[in-house]
Design a protein around this motif. Sequence first.
Motif, PDB file in Angstrom:
ATOM      1  N   LEU A 175      52.614  -9.378 -58.740  1.00 11.93           N
ATOM      2  CA  LEU A 175      53.547 -10.241 -58.005  1.00 11.93           C
ATOM      3  C   LEU A 175      54.970  -9.696 -57.998  1.00 11.93           C
ATOM      4  N   MET A 176      55.328  -8.893 -58.982  1.00  9.41           N
ATOM      5  CA  MET A 176      56.705  -8.384 -59.062  1.00  9.41           C
ATOM      6  C   MET A 176      57.131  -7.602 -57.817  1.00  9.41           C
ATOM      7  N   PRO A 177      56.282  -6.722 -57.258  1.00  8.71           N
ATOM      8  CA  PRO A 177      56.710  -6.016 -56.042  1.00  8.71           C
ATOM      9  C   PRO A 177      56.976  -6.940 -54.861  1.00  8.71           C
ATOM     10  N   VAL A 178      56.315  -8.089 -54.830  1.00 10.01           N
ATOM     11  CA  VAL A 178      56.560  -9.043 -53.743  1.00 10.01           C
ATOM     12  C   VAL A 178      58.014  -9.521 -53.792  1.00 10.01           C
ATOM     13  N   VAL A 179      58.531  -9.733 -54.994  1.00 10.16           N
ATOM     14  CA  VAL A 179      59.934 -10.118 -55.142  1.00 10.16           C
ATOM     15  C   VAL A 179      60.840  -9.004 -54.621  1.00 10.16           C
ATOM     16  N   CYS A 180      60.444  -7.756 -54.888  1.00 12.13           N
ATOM     17  CA  CYS A 180      61.194  -6.617 -54.357  1.00 12.13           C
ATOM     18  C   CYS A 180      61.305  -6.700 -52.840  1.00 12.13           C
ATOM     19  N   TRP A 181      60.209  -6.982 -52.166  1.00 14.94           N
ATOM     20  CA  TRP A 181      60.223  -7.057 -50.707  1.00 14.94           C
ATOM     21  C   TRP A 181      61.100  -8.207 -50.211  1.00 14.94           C
ATOM     22  N   LEU A 182      61.039  -9.353 -50.892  1.00 15.50           N
ATOM     23  CA  LEU A 182      61.867 -10.481 -50.492  1.00 15.50           C
ATOM     24  C   LEU A 182      63.355 -10.144 -50.582  1.00 15.50           C
ATOM     25  N   LEU A 183      63.692  -9.261 -51.512  1.00 17.07           N
ATOM     26  CA  LEU A 183      65.094  -8.889 -51.697  1.00 17.07           C
ATOM     27  C   LEU A 183      65.587  -7.880 -50.668  1.00 17.07           C
ATOM     28  N   VAL A 184      64.679  -7.041 -50.152  1.00 21.20           N
ATOM     29  CA  VAL A 184      65.137  -5.962 -49.257  1.00 21.20           C
ATOM     30  C   VAL A 184      64.824  -6.210 -47.788  1.00 21.20           C
ATOM     31  N   ARG A 185      64.043  -7.221 -47.480  1.00 25.07           N
ATOM     32  CA  ARG A 185      63.596  -7.363 -46.088  1.00 25.07           C
ATOM     33  C   ARG A 185      64.746  -7.652 -45.123  1.00 25.07           C
ATOM     34  N   SER A 186      65.853  -8.208 -45.654  1.00 23.92           N
ATOM     35  CA  SER A 186      66.998  -8.499 -44.777  1.00 23.92           C
ATOM     36  C   SER A 186      68.108  -7.457 -44.901  1.00 23.92           C
ATOM     37  N   ALA A 187      67.841  -6.360 -45.604  1.00 26.27           N
ATOM     38  CA  ALA A 187      68.873  -5.331 -45.783  1.00 26.27           C
ATOM     39  C   ALA A 187      69.255  -4.723 -44.437  1.00 26.27           C
ATOM     40  N   LYS A 188      70.533  -4.486 -44.256  1.00 22.07           N
ATOM     41  CA  LYS A 188      71.025  -3.915 -43.005  1.00 22.07           C
ATOM     42  C   LYS A 188      70.868  -2.402 -43.031  1.00 22.07           C
ATOM     43  N   GLU A 189      70.164  -1.875 -42.042  1.00 21.17           N
ATOM     44  CA  GLU A 189      69.927  -0.438 -41.955  1.00 21.17           C
ATOM     45  C   GLU A 189      71.138   0.253 -41.330  1.00 21.17           C
ATOM     46  N   PRO A 190      71.619   1.353 -41.934  1.00 20.92           N
ATOM     47  CA  PRO A 190      72.667   2.136 -41.263  1.00 20.92           C
ATOM     48  C   PRO A 190      72.148   2.719 -39.955  1.00 20.92           C
ATOM     49  N   GLU A 191      73.057   3.011 -39.037  1.00 22.56           N
ATOM     50  CA  GLU A 191      72.646   3.631 -37.784  1.00 22.56           C
ATOM     51  C   GLU A 191      71.979   4.980 -38.071  1.00 22.56           C
ATOM     52  N   PRO A 192      70.851   5.250 -37.427  1.00 20.42           N
ATOM     53  CA  PRO A 192      70.177   6.535 -37.664  1.00 20.42           C
ATOM     54  C   PRO A 192      71.043   7.708 -37.233  1.00 20.42           C
ATOM     55  N   THR A 193      70.944   8.802 -37.977  1.00 18.70           N
ATOM     56  CA  THR A 193      71.703  10.010 -37.650  1.00 18.70           C
ATOM     57  C   THR A 193      70.885  10.867 -36.696  1.00 18.70           C
ATOM     58  N   PRO A 194      71.370  11.135 -35.496  1.00 14.82           N
ATOM     59  CA  PRO A 194      70.599  11.956 -34.565  1.00 14.82           C
ATOM     60  C   PRO A 194      70.521  13.396 -35.047  1.00 14.82           C
ATOM     61  N   LEU A 195      69.425  14.058 -34.686  1.00 11.54           N
ATOM     62  CA  LEU A 195      69.291  15.477 -35.010  1.00 11.54           C
ATOM     63  C   LEU A 195      70.322  16.279 -34.237  1.00 11.54           C
ATOM     64  N   PRO A 196      70.888  17.331 -34.844  1.00  9.42           N
ATOM     65  CA  PRO A 196      71.822  18.192 -34.111  1.00  9.42           C
ATOM     66  C   PRO A 196      71.169  18.754 -32.855  1.00  9.42           C
ATOM     67  N   ALA A 197      71.952  18.904 -31.801  1.00 12.78           N
ATOM     68  CA  ALA A 197      71.421  19.414 -30.539  1.00 12.78           C
ATOM     69  C   ALA A 197      70.805  20.800 -30.741  1.00 12.78           C
ATOM     70  N   GLY A 198      69.585  20.955 -30.225  1.00 15.42           N
ATOM     71  CA  GLY A 198      68.905  22.241 -30.310  1.00 15.42           C
ATOM     72  C   GLY A 198      68.387  22.586 -31.685  1.00 15.42           C
ATOM     73  N   ALA A 199      68.327  21.585 -32.592  1.00 13.12           N
ATOM     74  CA  ALA A 199      67.872  21.861 -33.957  1.00 13.12           C
ATOM     75  C   ALA A 199      66.391  22.225 -33.957  1.00 13.12           C
ATOM     76  N   ALA A 200      66.058  23.282 -34.666  1.00 15.91           N
ATOM     77  CA  ALA A 200      64.663  23.713 -34.784  1.00 15.91           C
ATOM     78  C   ALA A 200      63.977  22.927 -35.890  1.00 15.91           C
ATOM     79  N   ALA A 201      62.658  22.955 -35.872  1.00 10.45           N
ATOM     80  CA  ALA A 201      61.895  22.295 -36.929  1.00 10.45           C
ATOM     81  C   ALA A 201      62.230  22.935 -38.274  1.00 10.45           C
ATOM     82  N   THR A 202      62.348  22.106 -39.283  1.00  8.10           N
ATOM     83  CA  THR A 202      62.734  22.605 -40.601  1.00  8.10           C
ATOM     84  C   THR A 202      61.696  22.210 -41.635  1.00  8.10           C
ATOM     85  N   ARG A 203      61.744  22.885 -42.769  1.00  4.26           N
ATOM     86  CA  ARG A 203      60.941  22.532 -43.922  1.00  4.26           C
ATOM     87  C   ARG A 203      61.882  22.195 -45.067  1.00  4.26           C
TER      88      ARG A 203
END
Length: 391
Positions: A175-203
């Motif tokens: 049951l403890m992880p369920v409390v974790c989800w209740l605490l984070v489900r309303s967290a505000k996500e930062p705006e996603p960072t777009p990939l640099p233009a022309g960026a190649a696949a990376t590892r």
Amino acid sequence: MRGAELLRLIAAQVFLHATMAGMRLATPLLALQQGYSAAAVGVLISLFALTQVFLALPAGRFADRHGLRRPLALSVVAASLGAGLVLVWPVFPVMCVSALLTGGATGATVIALQRHVGRAAQSPNDLKRVFSWLAIAPAAANFVGPFVAGLLIDHAGHVPADLLSFRVTFAVMALMPVVCWLLVRSAKEPEPTPLPAGAAATRAWDLLREPLFRRLLFVNWLQSSSWDVHAFVLPILGHERGLGASVIGSILGAFAIAAAAVRLALPLFANRTSERGVILTSTLVTASLFCVYPLLHSAWAMALCSVVLGFSLGAVQPMIMSMLHQITPHHRHGEALGLRLMTINASSVAMPMLFGAAGAVIGIAGVFWIVGGVVAMGSHTVWKLKARRSA
């Protein structure tokens, strides 16, 4: 990041991490009660860290793509499922599956939360502050999980440590992880960072081409190895000095309390300290203490040394995390965190075996001195660290 939101995220990590910490106490006890050997129990305990080695990089990439809530949702499901399976089938093979699930969920949660708070920080000083607070969560969870599990095992059944008490323990852990989800489900996500233009696949391994990242990873490994050698070798040294188990445990406890206390104090000094300054001071203090430790015979002297070492090593992780977020691209923070976690967990699996073999050949004092010498030589690498804000 607002204080209330940060506190909620810290509490979320505590609840999920406490599930693994509680299971790490309860499942070995049940396995021993069922007649399994110490070797089998050792394998069971190692499985809690194994998935964190192999899943760290995929978890980091997943967090880079999906942010906080989706990785946390999957981690909550995995942790609850791991504890729930043992509740239904309390047998050794299922305990091993539970260890893999709860360990992997904890590692993925750490990466997602660290990435999230690092992205939400507004400045280098803010990075140091938020990571100092977030670093308290594992220490709190490693107390809460075993404490709750121990109480339930002793008091939740008809008699202490009967099967009913273990089932109740596993139900609470699920049951403890369920409390974790209740605490984070309303967290505000930062705006996603777009990939640099022309960026190649990376590892993820491409990050190692950056000299500053390699140095930071090496320094982090040095500090983590120092933490591991203290936890592994101190009981042996204490036994050689004729100290009782309770005294040795108290010395280790003093170390843990000091490591947590310094993280509470760090936010107050974030504006007046630099990451490199804190890490360099810690490196020099740690090397000095490792040279002195084997010469001590009094329990009080060893306890004082343990407290100072706790202050020294406890201050490092928030500084490492702050620098890591400044020197890696925003869209690759998850990968960098995954690579770091993989390195640290692999080291934690391998280093005790290496320390044990070395101690048999050169003695426990020799292990302290060799590690202290390596840490001292690492101060040259620390001096070359210089944080910079990455795009």
